[in-house]
Design a protein around this motif. Structure first.
Motif, PDB file in Angstrom:
ATOM      1  N   MET A   2       0.875  -1.172   0.000  1.00 53.31           N
ATOM      2  CA  MET A   2       0.000   0.000   0.000  1.00 53.31           C
ATOM      3  C   MET A   2       0.909   1.218   0.000  1.00 53.31           C
ATOM      4  SD  MET A   2      -3.032   1.217  -0.063  1.00 53.31           S
ATOM      5  CE  MET A   2      -3.902  -0.285   0.275  1.00 53.31           C
ATOM      6  N   PHE A   3       0.818   2.001  -1.071  1.00 51.63           N
ATOM      7  CA  PHE A   3       1.669   3.183  -1.206  1.00 51.63           C
ATOM      8  C   PHE A   3       0.821   4.423  -1.409  1.00 51.63           C
ATOM      9  CE2 PHE A   3       4.707   0.073  -3.372  1.00 51.63           C
ATOM     10  CZ  PHE A   3       5.507  -0.075  -2.256  1.00 51.63           C
ATOM     11  N   GLU A  23       4.867  12.455  -6.678  1.00 50.55           N
ATOM     12  CA  GLU A  23       5.610  11.359  -7.324  1.00 50.55           C
ATOM     13  C   GLU A  23       6.651  10.690  -6.435  1.00 50.55           C
ATOM     14  OE1 GLU A  23       4.577   9.971 -10.137  1.00 50.55           O
ATOM     15  OE2 GLU A  23       3.042  11.520 -10.216  1.00 50.55           O
ATOM     16  N   SER A  24       6.680  11.008  -5.161  1.00 48.51           N
ATOM     17  CA  SER A  24       7.583  10.343  -4.223  1.00 48.51           C
ATOM     18  C   SER A  24       6.794   9.271  -3.477  1.00 48.51           C
ATOM     19  CB  SER A  24       8.162  11.362  -3.244  1.00 48.51           C
ATOM     20  OG  SER A  24       9.010  10.721  -2.327  1.00 48.51           O
ATOM     21  N   ARG A  25       7.230   8.019  -3.578  1.00 49.52           N
ATOM     22  CA  ARG A  25       6.486   6.892  -2.997  1.00 49.52           C
ATOM     23  C   ARG A  25       6.800   6.724  -1.520  1.00 49.52           C
ATOM     24  NH1 ARG A  25       7.979   1.157  -5.220  1.00 49.52           N
ATOM     25  NH2 ARG A  25       9.555   1.309  -3.603  1.00 49.52           N
ATOM     26  N   ARG A  26       5.728   6.562  -0.735  1.00 52.46           N
ATOM     27  CA  ARG A  26       5.856   6.278   0.697  1.00 52.46           C
ATOM     28  C   ARG A  26       4.973   5.091   1.036  1.00 52.46           C
ATOM     29  NH1 ARG A  26       7.747  10.437   4.132  1.00 52.46           N
ATOM     30  NH2 ARG A  26       7.752   8.714   5.612  1.00 52.46           N
ATOM     31  N   ALA A  27       5.506   4.161   1.806  1.00 50.91           N
ATOM     32  CA  ALA A  27       4.748   2.986   2.245  1.00 50.91           C
ATOM     33  C   ALA A  27       3.807   3.374   3.376  1.00 50.91           C
ATOM     34  CB  ALA A  27       5.699   1.893   2.709  1.00 50.91           C
ATOM     35  N   MET A  28       2.633   2.761   3.375  1.00 53.59           N
ATOM     36  CA  MET A  28       1.650   2.998   4.427  1.00 53.59           C
ATOM     37  C   MET A  28       1.536   1.736   5.279  1.00 53.59           C
ATOM     38  SD  MET A  28      -1.214   5.052   2.214  1.00 53.59           S
ATOM     39  CE  MET A  28      -2.140   5.599   3.657  1.00 53.59           C
ATOM     40  N   VAL A  29       1.061   1.891   6.520  1.00 52.17           N
ATOM     41  CA  VAL A  29       0.906   0.756   7.435  1.00 52.17           C
ATOM     42  C   VAL A  29      -0.544   0.649   7.881  1.00 52.17           C
ATOM     43  CG1 VAL A  29       3.292   0.839   8.259  1.00 52.17           C
ATOM     44  CG2 VAL A  29       1.528   2.145   9.455  1.00 52.17           C
ATOM     45  N   LYS A  30      -0.917  -0.564   8.292  1.00 54.64           N
ATOM     46  CA  LYS A  30      -2.277  -0.780   8.793  1.00 54.64           C
ATOM     47  C   LYS A  30      -2.460  -0.066  10.126  1.00 54.64           C
ATOM     48  CE  LYS A  30      -2.278  -5.404   8.354  1.00 54.64           C
ATOM     49  NZ  LYS A  30      -2.830  -6.772   8.478  1.00 54.64           N
ATOM     50  N   VAL A  31      -3.625   0.536  10.315  1.00 53.95           N
ATOM     51  CA  VAL A  31      -3.948   1.151  11.597  1.00 53.95           C
ATOM     52  C   VAL A  31      -4.040   0.062  12.666  1.00 53.95           C
ATOM     53  CG1 VAL A  31      -5.748   2.382  12.874  1.00 53.95           C
ATOM     54  CG2 VAL A  31      -5.073   3.161  10.596  1.00 53.95           C
ATOM     55  N   ASP A  32      -4.659  -1.076  12.310  1.00 56.32           N
ATOM     56  CA  ASP A  32      -4.796  -2.215  13.214  1.00 56.32           C
ATOM     57  C   ASP A  32      -4.053  -3.403  12.602  1.00 56.32           C
ATOM     58  OD1 ASP A  32      -5.533  -4.343  14.821  1.00 56.32           O
ATOM     59  OD2 ASP A  32      -7.691  -4.089  14.527  1.00 56.32           O
ATOM     60  N   ASN A  81       4.650  24.430  -6.284  1.00 58.10           N
ATOM     61  CA  ASN A  81       3.538  25.308  -5.943  1.00 58.10           C
ATOM     62  C   ASN A  81       2.343  24.561  -5.378  1.00 58.10           C
ATOM     63  OD1 ASN A  81       4.927  27.551  -6.778  1.00 58.10           O
ATOM     64  ND2 ASN A  81       4.158  27.424  -8.874  1.00 58.10           N
ATOM     65  N   GLU A  82       2.310  23.239  -5.561  1.00 55.73           N
ATOM     66  CA  GLU A  82       1.156  22.488  -5.087  1.00 55.73           C
ATOM     67  C   GLU A  82       1.554  21.065  -4.741  1.00 55.73           C
ATOM     68  OE1 GLU A  82      -1.773  22.183  -8.155  1.00 55.73           O
ATOM     69  OE2 GLU A  82      -0.315  21.585  -9.641  1.00 55.73           O
ATOM     70  N   LEU A  83       0.653  20.384  -4.070  1.00 58.23           N
ATOM     71  CA  LEU A  83       0.838  18.984  -3.715  1.00 58.23           C
ATOM     72  C   LEU A  83      -0.159  18.149  -4.508  1.00 58.23           C
ATOM     73  CD1 LEU A  83       2.034  16.769  -1.800  1.00 58.23           C
ATOM     74  CD2 LEU A  83       0.005  17.174  -0.394  1.00 58.23           C
ATOM     75  N   LYS A  84       0.319  17.095  -5.116  1.00 61.32           N
ATOM     76  CA  LYS A  84      -0.559  16.137  -5.788  1.00 61.32           C
ATOM     77  C   LYS A  84      -0.234  14.775  -5.205  1.00 61.32           C
ATOM     78  CE  LYS A  84      -1.105  18.665 -10.052  1.00 61.32           C
ATOM     79  NZ  LYS A  84      -2.470  18.750 -10.439  1.00 61.32           N
ATOM     80  N   TYR A  85      -1.281  13.990  -4.949  1.00 62.09           N
ATOM     81  CA  TYR A  85      -1.053  12.662  -4.383  1.00 62.09           C
ATOM     82  C   TYR A  85      -2.090  11.673  -4.914  1.00 62.09           C
ATOM     83  CZ  TYR A  85      -4.827  13.872  -1.102  1.00 62.09           C
ATOM     84  OH  TYR A  85      -6.028  14.250  -0.546  1.00 62.09           O
ATOM     85  N   TYR A  86      -1.704  10.409  -4.855  1.00 60.73           N
ATOM     86  CA  TYR A  86      -2.609   9.317  -5.212  1.00 60.73           C
ATOM     87  C   TYR A  86      -2.143   8.065  -4.495  1.00 60.73           C
ATOM     88  CZ  TYR A  86       1.035   8.015  -8.611  1.00 60.73           C
ATOM     89  OH  TYR A  86       2.217   7.674  -9.208  1.00 60.73           O
ATOM     90  N   PHE A  87      -3.007   7.045  -4.473  1.00 58.67           N
ATOM     91  CA  PHE A  87      -2.740   5.800  -3.774  1.00 58.67           C
ATOM     92  C   PHE A  87      -2.610   4.663  -4.781  1.00 58.67           C
ATOM     93  CE2 PHE A  87      -5.024   8.664  -1.042  1.00 58.67           C
ATOM     94  CZ  PHE A  87      -4.320   8.602   0.147  1.00 58.67           C
ATOM     95  N   ARG A  88      -1.803   3.657  -4.408  1.00 55.27           N
ATOM     96  CA  ARG A  88      -1.576   2.523  -5.310  1.00 55.27           C
ATOM     97  C   ARG A  88      -1.433   1.252  -4.479  1.00 55.27           C
ATOM     98  NH1 ARG A  88       1.217   2.319 -10.682  1.00 55.27           N
ATOM     99  NH2 ARG A  88       1.960   0.210 -10.927  1.00 55.27           N
ATOM    100  N   THR A  89      -2.049   0.163  -4.960  1.00 52.42           N
ATOM    101  CA  THR A  89      -1.960  -1.126  -4.285  1.00 52.42           C
ATOM    102  C   THR A  89      -1.983  -2.240  -5.318  1.00 52.42           C
ATOM    103  OG1 THR A  89      -2.834  -2.434  -2.440  1.00 52.42           O
ATOM    104  CG2 THR A  89      -4.452  -1.473  -3.948  1.00 52.42           C
ATOM    105  N   ASN A  90      -1.846  -3.475  -4.837  1.00 50.42           N
ATOM    106  CA  ASN A  90      -1.883  -4.648  -5.694  1.00 50.42           C
ATOM    107  C   ASN A  90      -2.350  -5.822  -4.846  1.00 50.42           C
ATOM    108  OD1 ASN A  90      -1.290  -6.942  -7.266  1.00 50.42           O
ATOM    109  ND2 ASN A  90       0.444  -5.931  -8.222  1.00 50.42           N
ATOM    110  N   ASP A  91      -3.390  -6.516  -5.293  1.00 52.73           N
ATOM    111  CA  ASP A  91      -3.894  -7.676  -4.556  1.00 52.73           C
ATOM    112  C   ASP A  91      -3.245  -8.979  -5.010  1.00 52.73           C
ATOM    113  OD1 ASP A  91      -5.092  -8.068  -7.013  1.00 52.73           O
ATOM    114  OD2 ASP A  91      -7.097  -8.415  -6.213  1.00 52.73           O
ATOM    115  N   GLY A  92      -2.176  -8.880  -5.777  1.00 51.61           N
ATOM    116  CA  GLY A  92      -1.509 -10.061  -6.303  1.00 51.61           C
ATOM    117  C   GLY A  92      -2.046 -10.476  -7.655  1.00 51.61           C
ATOM    118  N   ARG A  93      -3.113  -9.814  -8.082  1.00 47.52           N
ATOM    119  CA  ARG A  93      -3.737 -10.130  -9.369  1.00 47.52           C
ATOM    120  C   ARG A  93      -3.824  -8.912 -10.275  1.00 47.52           C
ATOM    121  NH1 ARG A  93      -8.480 -14.350  -7.837  1.00 47.52           N
ATOM    122  NH2 ARG A  93      -7.367 -15.401  -6.165  1.00 47.52           N
TER     123      ARG A  93
END
Length: 160
Positions: free
Chosen positions: A70-71, A76-85, A114-126
């Motif tokens: 989960m990123f 355009e700089s990738r950061r890993a995210m962690v589960k809350v639980d 001048n601005e921040l742009k962000y998006y999320f990316r994941t993969n379920d293995g498929r």
């Protein structure tokens, strides 16, 4: 003559097995539901003239496939995210992922821009799933102990 016939039967049998294997693989892939990423946002808090940031998104998968990663991509700089639980292993009802950042960490991503742009990316293995790009920041009412009651601008107030 019998050897030639046995070779033909063998070749036909192998061909049928390959076709059957390909069809089963296609059927399995067709039955996979892509995961969804919901509620993706960057929330900020203000306390003692300091800002902190919390990136948050909910991963859901109807098939129950856990994400391989989960990123969040911040300018355009990738950061890993962690589960809350960490114990939450049920993607069917949603798993919340987060990334906490200090003001200094957050400013690294906006330095010289001048601005921040962000998006999320994941993969379920498929397959890979990516959200649309966003640039909004939202005040984190919950973390600040505030409520949104009567905050529609119609004479109500936002408060504790």
């Amino acid at each position: 003559m019998e050897v030639l016939t046995l070779n033909k039967i063998f070749i036909v049998a192998i061909s049928l097995l390959l076709i059957l294997a390909i069809d089963i693989g296609s059927l399995t892939a067709a039955q996979n539901s892509k995961p969804t990423l919901e509620g993706g946002a960057i929330l900020y808090t203000l306390k003692d003239n300091q800002s902190t940031y919390r990136v948050i998104v909910t991963y859901k998968d109807a098939d129950g496939d856990l994400p391989k990663y989960m990123f969040v991509y911040l300018n355009e700089s990738r950061r890993a995210m962690v589960k809350v639980d960490e114990k939450d292993l049920n993607p069917k009802d949603g798993i919340v992922y987060t990334l906490q950042m200090t003001n200094e960490e957050f400013l690294q991503f906006t330095k010289g821009k001048n601005e921040l742009k962000y998006y999320f990316r994941t993969n379920d293995g498929r397959g890979v799933v990516t959200t649309a790009e966003s640039s909004s920041l939202t005040l984190d009412y919950e973390q600040m102990g505030l409520s949104m009651e009567h905050s529609s601008g119609s004479g109500g107030k936002c408060g504790r």
